[in-house]
Scaffold this motif. Sequence first.
Motif, PDB file in Angstrom:
ATOM      1  N   ARG A 282       0.833  -1.203   0.000  1.00 51.15           N
ATOM      2  CA  ARG A 282       0.000   0.000   0.000  1.00 51.15           C
ATOM      3  C   ARG A 282       0.866   1.250   0.000  1.00 51.15           C
ATOM      4  NH1 ARG A 282      -4.008  -2.604   3.810  1.00 51.15           N
ATOM      5  NH2 ARG A 282      -2.578  -1.989   5.442  1.00 51.15           N
ATOM      6  N   VAL A 283       0.227   2.384  -0.251  1.00 52.94           N
ATOM      7  CA  VAL A 283       0.926   3.669  -0.235  1.00 52.94           C
ATOM      8  C   VAL A 283       0.644   4.352   1.107  1.00 52.94           C
ATOM      9  CG1 VAL A 283       0.931   5.975  -1.262  1.00 52.94           C
ATOM     10  CG2 VAL A 283       0.805   3.979  -2.730  1.00 52.94           C
ATOM     11  N   VAL A 284       1.694   4.920   1.720  1.00 52.12           N
ATOM     12  CA  VAL A 284       1.482   5.691   2.947  1.00 52.12           C
ATOM     13  C   VAL A 284       1.970   7.121   2.722  1.00 52.12           C
ATOM     14  CG1 VAL A 284       2.274   6.011   5.336  1.00 52.12           C
ATOM     15  CG2 VAL A 284       1.464   3.781   4.597  1.00 52.12           C
ATOM     16  N   PHE A 285       1.140   8.086   3.119  1.00 52.25           N
ATOM     17  CA  PHE A 285       1.489   9.510   3.007  1.00 52.25           C
ATOM     18  C   PHE A 285       1.869  10.064   4.375  1.00 52.25           C
ATOM     19  CE2 PHE A 285      -1.504   8.932  -0.515  1.00 52.25           C
ATOM     20  CZ  PHE A 285      -0.859   9.607  -1.540  1.00 52.25           C
ATOM     21  N   MET A 286       2.762  11.046   4.381  1.00 49.02           N
ATOM     22  CA  MET A 286       3.012  11.823   5.591  1.00 49.02           C
ATOM     23  C   MET A 286       3.001  13.285   5.166  1.00 49.02           C
ATOM     24  SD  MET A 286       6.009  11.377   8.390  1.00 49.02           S
ATOM     25  CE  MET A 286       7.204  12.571   7.851  1.00 49.02           C
ATOM     26  N   LEU A 287       2.000  14.034   5.634  1.00 49.78           N
ATOM     27  CA  LEU A 287       1.755  15.371   5.077  1.00 49.78           C
ATOM     28  C   LEU A 287       1.649  16.423   6.184  1.00 49.78           C
ATOM     29  CD1 LEU A 287      -1.280  14.114   2.979  1.00 49.78           C
ATOM     30  CD2 LEU A 287       1.009  14.444   2.066  1.00 49.78           C
ATOM     31  N   PRO A 288       2.219  17.608   5.965  1.00 45.97           N
ATOM     32  CA  PRO A 288       1.978  18.684   6.924  1.00 45.97           C
ATOM     33  C   PRO A 288       0.525  19.145   6.781  1.00 45.97           C
ATOM     34  CG  PRO A 288       3.177  19.524   5.021  1.00 45.97           C
ATOM     35  CD  PRO A 288       3.020  18.053   4.805  1.00 45.97           C
ATOM     36  N   TRP A 289      -0.182  19.279   7.914  1.00 41.72           N
ATOM     37  CA  TRP A 289      -1.592  19.682   7.844  1.00 41.72           C
ATOM     38  C   TRP A 289      -1.955  20.494   9.083  1.00 41.72           C
ATOM     39  CZ3 TRP A 289      -6.297  17.647  10.305  1.00 41.72           C
ATOM     40  CH2 TRP A 289      -7.473  18.140   9.722  1.00 41.72           C
ATOM     41  N   LEU A 290      -2.360  21.749   8.867  1.00 42.09           N
ATOM     42  CA  LEU A 290      -2.781  22.639   9.944  1.00 42.09           C
ATOM     43  C   LEU A 290      -1.779  22.685  11.107  1.00 42.09           C
ATOM     44  CD1 LEU A 290      -6.633  21.898  10.124  1.00 42.09           C
ATOM     45  CD2 LEU A 290      -5.444  23.578   8.733  1.00 42.09           C
ATOM     46  N   GLY A 291      -0.492  22.731  10.768  1.00 41.77           N
ATOM     47  CA  GLY A 291       0.526  22.881  11.807  1.00 41.77           C
ATOM     48  C   GLY A 291       0.941  21.589  12.492  1.00 41.77           C
ATOM     49  N   ARG A 292       0.428  20.445  12.028  1.00 42.25           N
ATOM     50  CA  ARG A 292       0.846  19.142  12.564  1.00 42.25           C
ATOM     51  C   ARG A 292       1.182  18.234  11.392  1.00 42.25           C
ATOM     52  NH1 ARG A 292       1.253  21.977  16.044  1.00 42.25           N
ATOM     53  NH2 ARG A 292       0.337  22.044  18.123  1.00 42.25           N
ATOM     54  N   THR A 293       1.487  16.975  11.664  1.00 37.83           N
ATOM     55  CA  THR A 293       1.826  16.025  10.596  1.00 37.83           C
ATOM     56  C   THR A 293       0.758  14.932  10.543  1.00 37.83           C
ATOM     57  OG1 THR A 293       4.188  16.421  10.883  1.00 37.83           O
ATOM     58  CG2 THR A 293       3.562  14.398   9.771  1.00 37.83           C
ATOM     59  N   LEU A 294       0.183  14.747   9.371  1.00 36.14           N
ATOM     60  CA  LEU A 294      -0.863  13.745   9.170  1.00 36.14           C
ATOM     61  C   LEU A 294      -0.253  12.553   8.433  1.00 36.14           C
ATOM     62  CD1 LEU A 294      -3.982  13.032   8.875  1.00 36.14           C
ATOM     63  CD2 LEU A 294      -3.894  14.278   6.737  1.00 36.14           C
ATOM     64  N   ALA A 295      -0.504  11.337   8.931  1.00 34.62           N
ATOM     65  CA  ALA A 295       0.041  10.150   8.266  1.00 34.62           C
ATOM     66  C   ALA A 295      -1.056   9.108   8.077  1.00 34.62           C
ATOM     67  CB  ALA A 295       1.197   9.574   9.064  1.00 34.62           C
ATOM     68  N   GLY A 296      -1.041   8.430   6.941  1.00 37.38           N
ATOM     69  CA  GLY A 296      -2.026   7.381   6.640  1.00 37.38           C
ATOM     70  C   GLY A 296      -1.842   6.983   5.170  1.00 37.38           C
ATOM     71  N   THR A 297      -2.479   5.982   4.705  1.00 39.65           N
ATOM     72  CA  THR A 297      -3.646   5.398   5.335  1.00 39.65           C
ATOM     73  C   THR A 297      -3.616   3.900   5.126  1.00 39.65           C
ATOM     74  OG1 THR A 297      -6.073   5.358   5.262  1.00 39.65           O
ATOM     75  CG2 THR A 297      -4.974   5.885   3.248  1.00 39.65           C
ATOM     76  N   THR A 298      -4.513   3.214   5.827  1.00 45.05           N
ATOM     77  CA  THR A 298      -4.615   1.761   5.688  1.00 45.05           C
ATOM     78  C   THR A 298      -5.831   1.454   4.821  1.00 45.05           C
ATOM     79  OG1 THR A 298      -6.004   1.657   7.647  1.00 45.05           O
ATOM     80  CG2 THR A 298      -3.643   1.452   7.982  1.00 45.05           C
ATOM     81  N   ASP A 299      -6.028   0.186   4.551  1.00 48.70           N
ATOM     82  CA  ASP A 299      -7.155  -0.215   3.703  1.00 48.70           C
ATOM     83  C   ASP A 299      -7.547  -1.618   4.133  1.00 48.70           C
ATOM     84  OD1 ASP A 299      -8.994  -0.479   1.745  1.00 48.70           O
ATOM     85  OD2 ASP A 299      -7.660  -0.063   0.065  1.00 48.70           O
ATOM     86  N   SER A 300      -8.501  -1.727   5.047  1.00 51.09           N
ATOM     87  CA  SER A 300      -8.884  -3.065   5.502  1.00 51.09           C
ATOM     88  C   SER A 300     -10.402  -3.172   5.579  1.00 51.09           C
ATOM     89  CB  SER A 300      -8.258  -3.377   6.865  1.00 51.09           C
ATOM     90  OG  SER A 300      -8.248  -2.243   7.684  1.00 51.09           O
ATOM     91  N   ASN A 301     -10.893  -4.405   5.524  1.00 54.61           N
ATOM     92  CA  ASN A 301     -12.340  -4.621   5.561  1.00 54.61           C
ATOM     93  C   ASN A 301     -12.884  -4.165   6.906  1.00 54.61           C
ATOM     94  OD1 ASN A 301     -12.024  -5.790   3.106  1.00 54.61           O
ATOM     95  ND2 ASN A 301     -11.950  -7.887   3.885  1.00 54.61           N
ATOM     96  N   THR A 302     -14.129  -3.712   6.900  1.00 54.51           N
ATOM     97  CA  THR A 302     -14.689  -3.181   8.149  1.00 54.51           C
ATOM     98  C   THR A 302     -16.195  -3.340   8.151  1.00 54.51           C
ATOM     99  OG1 THR A 302     -14.764  -1.226   9.565  1.00 54.51           O
ATOM    100  CG2 THR A 302     -14.972  -0.830   7.222  1.00 54.51           C
ATOM    101  N   ALA A 303     -16.779  -3.204   9.345  1.00 53.08           N
ATOM    102  CA  ALA A 303     -18.241  -3.141   9.444  1.00 53.08           C
ATOM    103  C   ALA A 303     -18.628  -1.663   9.374  1.00 53.08           C
ATOM    104  CB  ALA A 303     -18.692  -3.745  10.767  1.00 53.08           C
TER     105      ALA A 303
END
Length: 567
Positions: A282-303
């Motif tokens: 999978r691809v993972v991003f790490m991005l500056p966002w609103l003065g913090r660092t956002l990281a993701g994402t996963t992709d799994s089955n869910t309810a």
Amino acid sequence: MSALSGSTAEKPLDVLVIGGGATGCGVALDAATRGLRVGVVEMEDFASGTSSRSTKLIHGGVRYLEKAVFNVDYGQLKLVFHALKERKQLIDNAPHLCHSLPCMTPCFGWFEVVYYWAGLKLYDLVAGARLLHLSRYYSAQQSIELFPTLTRMGNDRSLKGTVVYYDGQMNDSRLNVGLACTAALAGASVLNHAEVVSLLKDEADGRIIGARIHDNLSGEEFDTYAKVVVNAAGPFCDFVRKLADKAAPPMISPSSGVHIVLPDYYSPEGMGLIVPKTKDGRVVFMLPWLGRTLAGTTDSNTAITMLPEPHEDEIQFILDALTDYLCIKVRRTDVLSAWSGIRPLAIDPRAKNTESISRDHVVCEDFPGLVTITGGKWTTYRSMAEDAVDAAIKAGNLKANECMTHNLILTGGHGWDPSNFTVIAQQYVRMKKTSDGRVVPGVMDTAVAKHLSQAYGTLAERVASIAQNEGLGKRLAHGYPFLEAEVAYCARYEYCEAATDFIARRCRLAFLDTDAASQALPRVIEILAAEHNWDKSRKNDEFKKAKEFLETFKSSKNAQFHDGKHE
């Protein structure tokens, strides 16, 4: 509410939209600007589902381009071409909430350098005139200067350089609220915290002619009649379809995407990092966002649930993926907030092969009078809405103008300029109430002025004047630029009806720092109570609900370990 409950079988609305996410509010705006009578209802708040839990990227889909090339798949290529067109339009239509962001792709072999350079040049080429900025190669030394926390050694191979390309970034839930407010300005009747409990059918031919709506705030129920009902309920689409027909085959294949927020020192301001190949591809991003660092994402089955929670192993997966690419210690204790969102991947009920789960959107009228739109992604919400309204016009034989949302600037975006914040910094002060009741002036610093300008666009001066004239100039949480004045403004002008509406979707504190949101909560409730005349029991109720909501954002302090496994 009176416009919705005032509709009758003889005088129905043209379109009733169920769902106030990006797609639902997009449909409402599109239909209202075409001259149709429109209502939109949302059972929670605008963007309370998937639309506030995205990766915050406005992207064409680099991965889809890779698939298109290697599988010689023209369909995938069309998807990318279309998304890149929409990407540029979205940034132009909400300039205060969207901007371009450079993303760095690390290369630990010369083949990777050539491969990613060529692939991202192709991405530029497909964008054509709608290109944000040209991609380019940086040497290892240049890359470290641009991104100091990037490692020089990855899996025992040395960094050969990076390829930087550009995509868009947004403040997703504020963009969604902007869509709802712009739709209201265009004449739509917009109602959040109102749930559809059943669909109304014509006794003669069984056609859907409206919905029974329960107001979750007052407890009232009423009927709303419409010539066409548009189901834009995201992951909950199938629930609405089952109200029309209990035997309706499912259209949604839900997939969970987890994101985490880390302190700002993980990534430099104004440069993202993309990890193109993690251990499971999978691809993972790490991005500056609103003065913090956002990281993701996963992709799994869910309810499908109202409040999805991230699994501990998904949080750990993201942290592990980053560890291989950063030269600093990636610690679980650094996680300020973690959340899960449900992607409503669509299965076309008309398709012969149920395996064809689509990343594209699906529009269908599988019950007379009920048009369902689902799938797709944030970037393409506008064209999804256009397709849905076209289908609704056909389904209800409605008379309407051509679509006009291509160049429709959202509220707050007209005449906005990145330098607008200087006017706020220079012309306003923050009047703050002290604990002993005095009101003292405080400086309108750059961080606050920039935040107000980027969150509210040209309407930021209204918020600044509340801070100045009503003594609501204090920050809600230490280290964050959010002001008390924003709570009052959002309660008055942005349909903010509950504490979670504010801490999660009008300002993004719950997503940025769960602890800070928790600490700001009593003051937020106090201001909302004054605006909405809440009694003590309602205040206690709001506090309890917001605390439960924040528990699902598993920051390090309230982490619980699950044995959930990636599927």
